[in-house]
Design a protein around this motif. Sequence first.
Motif, PDB file in Angstrom:
ATOM      1  N   ALA A 178       0.816  -1.211   0.000  1.00  0.00           N
ATOM      2  CA  ALA A 178       0.000   0.000   0.000  1.00  0.00           C
ATOM      3  C   ALA A 178       0.848   1.259   0.000  1.00  0.00           C
ATOM      4  N   GLY A 179       2.147   1.108   0.010  1.00  0.00           N
ATOM      5  CA  GLY A 179       3.019   2.273  -0.037  1.00  0.00           C
ATOM      6  C   GLY A 179       3.417   2.777   1.334  1.00  0.00           C
ATOM      7  N   GLU A 180       2.984   2.098   2.381  1.00  0.00           N
ATOM      8  CA  GLU A 180       3.336   2.513   3.725  1.00  0.00           C
ATOM      9  C   GLU A 180       4.590   1.758   4.143  1.00  0.00           C
ATOM     10  N   MET A 181       5.667   2.458   4.292  1.00  0.00           N
ATOM     11  CA  MET A 181       6.923   1.804   4.608  1.00  0.00           C
ATOM     12  C   MET A 181       7.214   1.817   6.106  1.00  0.00           C
ATOM     13  N   LYS A 182       6.221   2.161   6.926  1.00  0.00           N
ATOM     14  CA  LYS A 182       6.405   2.166   8.366  1.00  0.00           C
ATOM     15  C   LYS A 182       6.413   0.729   8.865  1.00  0.00           C
ATOM     16  N   THR A 183       7.282   0.439   9.779  1.00  0.00           N
ATOM     17  CA  THR A 183       7.346  -0.899  10.339  1.00  0.00           C
ATOM     18  C   THR A 183       7.912  -0.822  11.746  1.00  0.00           C
ATOM     19  N   ILE A 218       7.245  -8.445 -13.165  1.00  0.00           N
ATOM     20  CA  ILE A 218       8.589  -8.083 -12.699  1.00  0.00           C
ATOM     21  C   ILE A 218       8.876  -6.624 -13.018  1.00  0.00           C
ATOM     22  N   THR A 219       8.537  -6.192 -14.224  1.00  0.00           N
ATOM     23  CA  THR A 219       8.767  -4.806 -14.620  1.00  0.00           C
ATOM     24  C   THR A 219       8.019  -3.844 -13.706  1.00  0.00           C
ATOM     25  N   MET A 220       6.751  -4.115 -13.466  1.00  0.00           N
ATOM     26  CA  MET A 220       5.951  -3.223 -12.617  1.00  0.00           C
ATOM     27  C   MET A 220       6.450  -3.228 -11.175  1.00  0.00           C
ATOM     28  N   ALA A 221       6.800  -4.398 -10.650  1.00  0.00           N
ATOM     29  CA  ALA A 221       7.289  -4.475  -9.269  1.00  0.00           C
ATOM     30  C   ALA A 221       8.596  -3.704  -9.120  1.00  0.00           C
ATOM     31  N   HIS A 222       9.484  -3.841 -10.102  1.00  0.00           N
ATOM     32  CA  HIS A 222      10.768  -3.142 -10.029  1.00  0.00           C
ATOM     33  C   HIS A 222      10.573  -1.634 -10.125  1.00  0.00           C
ATOM     34  N   MET A 223       9.674  -1.208 -10.993  1.00  0.00           N
ATOM     35  CA  MET A 223       9.410   0.224 -11.123  1.00  0.00           C
ATOM     36  C   MET A 223       8.788   0.783  -9.840  1.00  0.00           C
ATOM     37  N   ARG A 261      11.566   1.056  -7.209  1.00  0.00           N
ATOM     38  CA  ARG A 261      12.391   2.244  -7.455  1.00  0.00           C
ATOM     39  C   ARG A 261      11.682   3.512  -6.998  1.00  0.00           C
ATOM     40  N   ALA A 262      10.385   3.583  -7.246  1.00  0.00           N
ATOM     41  CA  ALA A 262       9.634   4.768  -6.841  1.00  0.00           C
ATOM     42  C   ALA A 262       9.611   4.903  -5.317  1.00  0.00           C
ATOM     43  N   VAL A 263       9.453   3.781  -4.614  1.00  0.00           N
ATOM     44  CA  VAL A 263       9.442   3.821  -3.145  1.00  0.00           C
ATOM     45  C   VAL A 263      10.815   4.205  -2.618  1.00  0.00           C
ATOM     46  N   GLN A 264      11.888   3.684  -3.229  1.00  0.00           N
ATOM     47  CA  GLN A 264      13.241   3.984  -2.770  1.00  0.00           C
ATOM     48  C   GLN A 264      13.605   5.451  -2.985  1.00  0.00           C
ATOM     49  N   ARG A 265      13.036   6.062  -4.002  1.00  0.00           N
ATOM     50  CA  ARG A 265      13.327   7.477  -4.264  1.00  0.00           C
ATOM     51  C   ARG A 265      12.607   8.396  -3.294  1.00  0.00           C
ATOM     52  N   GLY A 266      11.682   7.861  -2.561  1.00  0.00           N
ATOM     53  CA  GLY A 266      10.969   8.669  -1.587  1.00  0.00           C
ATOM     54  C   GLY A 266       9.632   9.118  -2.137  1.00  0.00           C
ATOM     55  N   PRO A 267       8.891   9.812  -1.298  1.00  0.00           N
ATOM     56  CA  PRO A 267       7.557  10.225  -1.721  1.00  0.00           C
ATOM     57  C   PRO A 267       7.635  11.220  -2.882  1.00  0.00           C
ATOM     58  N   GLN A 268       6.715  11.072  -3.790  1.00  0.00           N
ATOM     59  CA  GLN A 268       6.643  11.963  -4.934  1.00  0.00           C
ATOM     60  C   GLN A 268       5.604  13.045  -4.645  1.00  0.00           C
TER      61      GLN A 268
END
Length: 148
Positions: free
Chosen positions: A12-17, A108-113, A116-123
């Motif tokens: 869901a895009g929530e990286m809190k853990t 695989i393409t969608m998961a990798h993209m 990458r979007a999550v690693q770059r931080g919030p947009q």
Amino acid sequence: MTLAKHVVNAAAGEMKTDLPMPPEDSSLAHVNSQVGLQELEDTLFKRAFEVTTGAMAYADMPWDWQEPSQEWIDDLGKEAAWRKFRLIKAGQLPTSHAPAGLKVATAITMAHMNTRAVQRGPQLAVNVVVLTEQPEKKYPEQIVDVDE
């Protein structure tokens, strides 16, 4: 929090853990394994991206072709022309008939993209709203004589 909940939150895009952070391991073996994994991920993504984009070229070839054109064979070589032909044919199929490899490559393409979007931080999301001034509506006028 269960592992399944962490996966749901990550999806869901929530990286809190509240899982403990793994200990920092700066040993050469650890660094080499991370580099090796990154290279493997990049290679896998590159191949999956090529398959996905190849299938997305479905409109570049007529539906009734039964083999690659001689022009493709001359330009790309026999193997590459047949590869391009097969990918385009797979892209022309309905989703229910698409090869499993195409579906896997797309996932695989969608998961990798997404990763990458999550690693770059919030947009920053920007919503653009265009307001136009509407001319005032003109209604037909009717003169009513009230003296009668």
